[in-house]
Design an enzyme around this catalytic site. Structure first.
Site, short mmCIF file in Angstrom:
data_model
loop_
_atom_site.label_atom_id
_atom_site.label_comp_id
_atom_site.label_asym_id
_atom_site.label_seq_id
_atom_site.Cartn_x
_atom_site.Cartn_y
_atom_site.Cartn_z
N LYS A 6 0.83 -1.22 0.00
CA LYS A 6 0.00 0.00 0.00
C LYS A 6 0.86 1.26 0.00
O LYS A 6 0.46 2.29 -0.54
CB LYS A 6 -1.00 -0.01 1.16
CG LYS A 6 -2.04 -1.11 1.00
CD LYS A 6 -3.46 -0.72 1.34
CE LYS A 6 -4.40 -1.80 0.84
NZ LYS A 6 -5.75 -1.72 1.22
N LYS A 39 -10.94 -4.81 -4.34
CA LYS A 39 -12.03 -3.87 -4.61
C LYS A 39 -11.55 -2.44 -4.79
O LYS A 39 -12.23 -1.63 -5.38
CB LYS A 39 -13.10 -3.95 -3.51
CG LYS A 39 -12.69 -3.44 -2.14
CD LYS A 39 -13.94 -3.35 -1.27
CE LYS A 39 -13.79 -4.10 0.04
NZ LYS A 39 -12.70 -3.62 0.90
N LYS A 96 -4.16 -10.57 -6.83
CA LYS A 96 -5.49 -10.79 -6.23
C LYS A 96 -6.52 -9.77 -6.73
O LYS A 96 -6.18 -8.62 -7.01
CB LYS A 96 -5.41 -10.82 -4.70
CG LYS A 96 -5.52 -9.48 -4.03
CD LYS A 96 -5.93 -9.58 -2.55
CE LYS A 96 -6.24 -8.18 -2.06
NZ LYS A 96 -6.86 -8.05 -0.79
P1 ATP Z 1 -8.70 -3.14 -0.38
O1 ATP Z 1 -8.53 -3.31 -1.84
O2 ATP Z 1 -9.36 -1.88 0.03
O3 ATP Z 1 -7.45 -3.45 0.40
P2 ATP Z 1 -9.85 -5.73 -0.34
O4 ATP Z 1 -10.73 -5.94 -1.51
O5 ATP Z 1 -8.51 -6.36 -0.37
O6 ATP Z 1 -9.74 -4.21 0.02
P3 ATP Z 1 -10.64 -6.03 2.41
O7 ATP Z 1 -11.72 -5.16 2.92
O8 ATP Z 1 -9.25 -5.66 2.78
O9 ATP Z 1 -10.72 -6.24 0.85
O10 ATP Z 1 -10.90 -7.50 2.82
C1 ATP Z 1 -12.13 -8.02 3.20
C2 ATP Z 1 -12.04 -9.53 3.23
O11 ATP Z 1 -12.04 -10.03 1.89
C3 ATP Z 1 -10.77 -10.06 3.88
O12 ATP Z 1 -11.10 -11.20 4.66
C4 ATP Z 1 -9.91 -10.45 2.73
O13 ATP Z 1 -9.01 -11.48 3.06
C5 ATP Z 1 -10.95 -10.92 1.72
N1 ATP Z 1 -10.48 -10.77 0.36
C6 ATP Z 1 -10.14 -9.60 -0.25
N2 ATP Z 1 -9.78 -9.84 -1.52
C7 ATP Z 1 -9.87 -11.19 -1.72
C8 ATP Z 1 -9.62 -12.05 -2.83
N3 ATP Z 1 -9.21 -11.59 -4.00
N4 ATP Z 1 -9.83 -13.37 -2.68
C9 ATP Z 1 -10.27 -13.88 -1.50
N5 ATP Z 1 -10.52 -13.11 -0.41
C10 ATP Z 1 -10.32 -11.79 -0.50
#
Ligand code: ATP
Ligand code: LTN
Length: 334
Positions: free
Chosen positions: A116, A201, A198
């Site tokens: 990040k 969002k 990965k």
């Molecule tokens: P950001 O992009 O803002 O970091 P994020 O999409 O990675 O957000 P988080 O809010 O950080 O999502 O994570 C919420 C949950 O979703 C966490 O348990 C995280 O491990 C899971 N998660 C996020 N992205 C994935 C993915 N691509 N596959 C499986 N699990 C995911």
């Protein structure tokens, strides 16, 4: 299971963007599957979200949209506690205390911080650095047994356990040491356009890379159709085929099968037909969620009451742990 012996599940999600299929398969779907057998507490981690610059009005909207989605996927505000992190001040208070039990060296090793800070190099703030400490406070306040998250959170769980053990070693058994629950299938859904990274969002420059849970169903079909595969024509779950493996993983996670079962099921299919089948499975899963979401969004007073009740129930539990901690570290308690 009797009420007293029920284990506590805690997890949270940041309102940092539109929730993706990765969020659903890595986290939300498992929360839903576990919700009847545990005492479940789920929060909207809006304090975590401001570690990256947010527009206030948009953050407020996304926060509300996310709690609505929690209910739409089937979490039950009567039986589970669902709340906004910023409504429970104990999180900030415990986080400060735990900062004093966390080493710079430990935080320096966090991959998410490194990633990040590269991405947001104009705003490498200390909140981004101490993010895992706030996450540890979230978990430890509720004497959590199990934390269901995706693979990317494994390191944050480890540091949470280390901080809790360090504190307990000094002051006695104050915190329960939590275990992670990382699903076998679906813990790491990759981007559709870049299947070596990965699906995230908030970090995608290409909308076709991410399936958002609230995307129009036809758009979902098209995104899957356009997903990057390879120049062969063989459906095989293998590291050298990241695009196809990701689709097998998605199909497996949605249908409750292993990617290997899915591979057998599609043996002999062309990529086009395979993608259609994956899209149908995803749409079948998402369609009822979207319908429920639409219905709930119209019910303002119901959502308001969920937010208010959730904050009260969460504060009650969190403050019990916080009080114990304050006493242990030597703060006056009345
Ligand atoms: P950001 O992009 O803002 O970091 P994020 O999409 O990675 O957000 P988080 O809010 O950080 O999502 O994570 C919420 C949950 O979703 C966490 O348990 C995280 O491990 C899971 N998660 C996020 N992205 C994935 C993915 N691509 N596959 C499986 N699990 C995911
Ligand atoms: N950092 C988490 C979100 C989160 C969380 C938590 C998850 C904040 N607090 C407590 C589990 C338990 C993420 O998924 N990025």
């Amino acid at each position: 299971m009797s009420e007293e012996s029920r284990k506590v599940i805690y997890s949270a999600m940041q309102p940092s963007g539109h929730p993706s299929l990765g969020n659903y398969l890595g986290a939300l779907k498992n929360w839903k599957d576990l919700k009847n057998d545990f005492d479940c507490i789920f929060s909207i981690a809006n304090m975590h979200a401001i570690t990256v610059r947010q527009d206030s009005a948009n953050l407020r909207k996304k926060t509300r949209d996310l709690i609505t989605l929690f209910i739409a996927i089937g979490l039950d505000p009567e039986k589970n506690i669902i709340y906004y992190q910023s409504d429970v001040s104990a999180h900030a208070e415990l986080s400060w205390i735990l900062n004093c039990f966390t080493y710079m060296g430990e935080l320096n090793r966090m991959t998410q911080f490194k990633e990040k800070s590269l991405k947001h190099n104009e705003n490498i703030n200390s909140g981004l650095f101490t993010y895992p400490v706030l996450m540890a406070a979230d978990i430890l306040l509720y004497q959590t047994d199990v934390v269901p998250v995706g693979e990317d959170q494994r390191q944050h769980l480890e540091i949470c356990r280390d901080i809790a053990e360090r504190f307990n070693n000094i002051y006695g058994e104050v915190f329960k040491i939590p275990e992670g629950y990382i699903p076998k299938v679906g813990a790491k859904i990759m981007g559709l356009q870049n299947p070596t990274k990965k699906m995230s969002k908030s970090e995608s420059d290409n909308d076709n890379n991410v399936i958002y849970l609230l995307d129009d169903l036809n758009l979902i079909r098209n995104k899957i159709k356009r997903s990057v595969t390879d120049s062969e024509n063989e459906i095989r779950f293998s590291e050298d085929k990241p695009g196809i493996s990701n689709l097998l993983n998605i199909y497996g996670a949605v249908t409750g099968k292993t990617p290997q079962d899915a591979e057998r099921e599609f043996s002999g299919y062309g990529y086009g037909k395979f993608k259609e089948a994956v899209a149908e499975a995803v749409i079948n899963e998402i369609k009822p969620i979207q319908e429920k979401y639409k219905e709930l969004s119209a019910d303002k007073s119901y959502i308001d009451s969920v937010i208010k009740n959730g904050a009260e129930k969460a504060s009650y539990i969190a403050n019990k742990t916080l009080k114990k901690v304050k006493k242990k570290v030597g703060f006056p308690i009345f």
